[in-house]
Design a protein around this motif. Structure first.
Motif, short mmCIF file in Angstrom:
data_model
loop_
_atom_site.label_atom_id
_atom_site.label_comp_id
_atom_site.label_asym_id
_atom_site.label_seq_id
_atom_site.Cartn_x
_atom_site.Cartn_y
_atom_site.Cartn_z
N ILE A 28 39.14 54.74 61.63
CA ILE A 28 40.46 55.25 62.03
C ILE A 28 40.33 56.16 63.25
O ILE A 28 41.13 56.08 64.18
N GLU A 29 39.30 57.00 63.27
CA GLU A 29 39.10 57.88 64.43
C GLU A 29 38.81 57.07 65.70
O GLU A 29 39.27 57.42 66.78
N THR A 30 38.08 55.98 65.57
CA THR A 30 37.84 55.08 66.71
C THR A 30 39.16 54.50 67.19
O THR A 30 39.42 54.43 68.40
N GLU A 31 39.99 54.10 66.25
CA GLU A 31 41.31 53.55 66.61
C GLU A 31 42.20 54.62 67.23
O GLU A 31 42.99 54.34 68.14
N LYS A 42 48.22 60.73 73.94
CA LYS A 42 48.93 61.09 72.70
C LYS A 42 48.31 60.41 71.49
O LYS A 42 47.74 59.32 71.58
N ILE A 43 48.45 61.06 70.34
CA ILE A 43 48.00 60.54 69.06
C ILE A 43 49.24 60.06 68.31
O ILE A 43 50.28 60.72 68.37
N PRO A 44 49.18 58.92 67.62
CA PRO A 44 50.36 58.46 66.89
C PRO A 44 50.75 59.44 65.78
O PRO A 44 49.90 60.15 65.26
N LYS A 45 52.02 59.44 65.44
CA LYS A 45 52.49 60.37 64.41
C LYS A 45 52.24 59.86 63.00
O LYS A 45 52.28 60.63 62.05
N ARG A 52 49.94 49.26 63.42
CA ARG A 52 50.72 48.23 64.12
C ARG A 52 50.28 48.03 65.56
O ARG A 52 50.38 46.92 66.08
N SER A 53 49.81 49.08 66.20
CA SER A 53 49.45 48.97 67.62
C SER A 53 47.98 48.61 67.82
O SER A 53 47.56 48.37 68.95
N SER A 54 47.21 48.59 66.76
CA SER A 54 45.78 48.34 66.86
C SER A 54 45.47 46.89 67.17
O SER A 54 46.18 45.98 66.73
N THR A 55 44.40 46.69 67.92
CA THR A 55 43.96 45.32 68.21
C THR A 55 42.96 44.81 67.17
O THR A 55 42.58 43.65 67.19
N THR A 56 42.53 45.71 66.28
CA THR A 56 41.64 45.33 65.19
C THR A 56 42.27 45.78 63.87
O THR A 56 43.25 46.52 63.87
#
Length: 108
Positions: A28-31, A42-45, A52-56
């Motif tokens: 998760i930290e890598t993402e 920015k970090i997601p809230k 949803r925005s991750s490619t993995t």
């Protein structure tokens, strides 16, 4: 059954679940770092936005089957596993926190 056997197997199981939890938190930290790079620092809230925005793909549950607790103001975050007792705010919680600045420094 020998009580020592039960304790030993519970300890091994707990260690495995703890390792899975830490591994999932690292993912998760890598993402979070990848998201920060794509979104002007920015970090997601929420984890849902990150997912949803991750490619993995990555898991949003810890090694004990509980959903990670995640809180972010867009600049700082805290990620928490409730640990083996599945109760938030107890000594066995596994925590990770940071800021967009820390993520930036770790990505160098």
């Amino acid at each position: 059954k020998d009580p020592d056997e039960t304790t030993a197997s519970a300890t091994v199981s707990e260690s495995t679940e703890s390792a899975w939890t830490r591994s999932r938190m690292e993912k998760i930290e890598t993402e979070l770092e990848a998201y920060r790079t794509r979104h002007d620092g920015k970090i997601p809230k929420t984890l849902q936005i990150l997912w949803r925005s991750s490619t993995t793909t990555f898991s949003t549950t810890d090694g004990w089957g509980s959903k990670f607790q995640f809180d972010s103001d867009g600049d700082k975050y805290i990620l928490i596993s409730k640990g083996p007792d599945k109760k938030l705010g107890t000594d066995d919680d596994v925590r990770s926190s940071g800021s967009s600045a820390q993520l930036s420094d770790s990505g160098k």
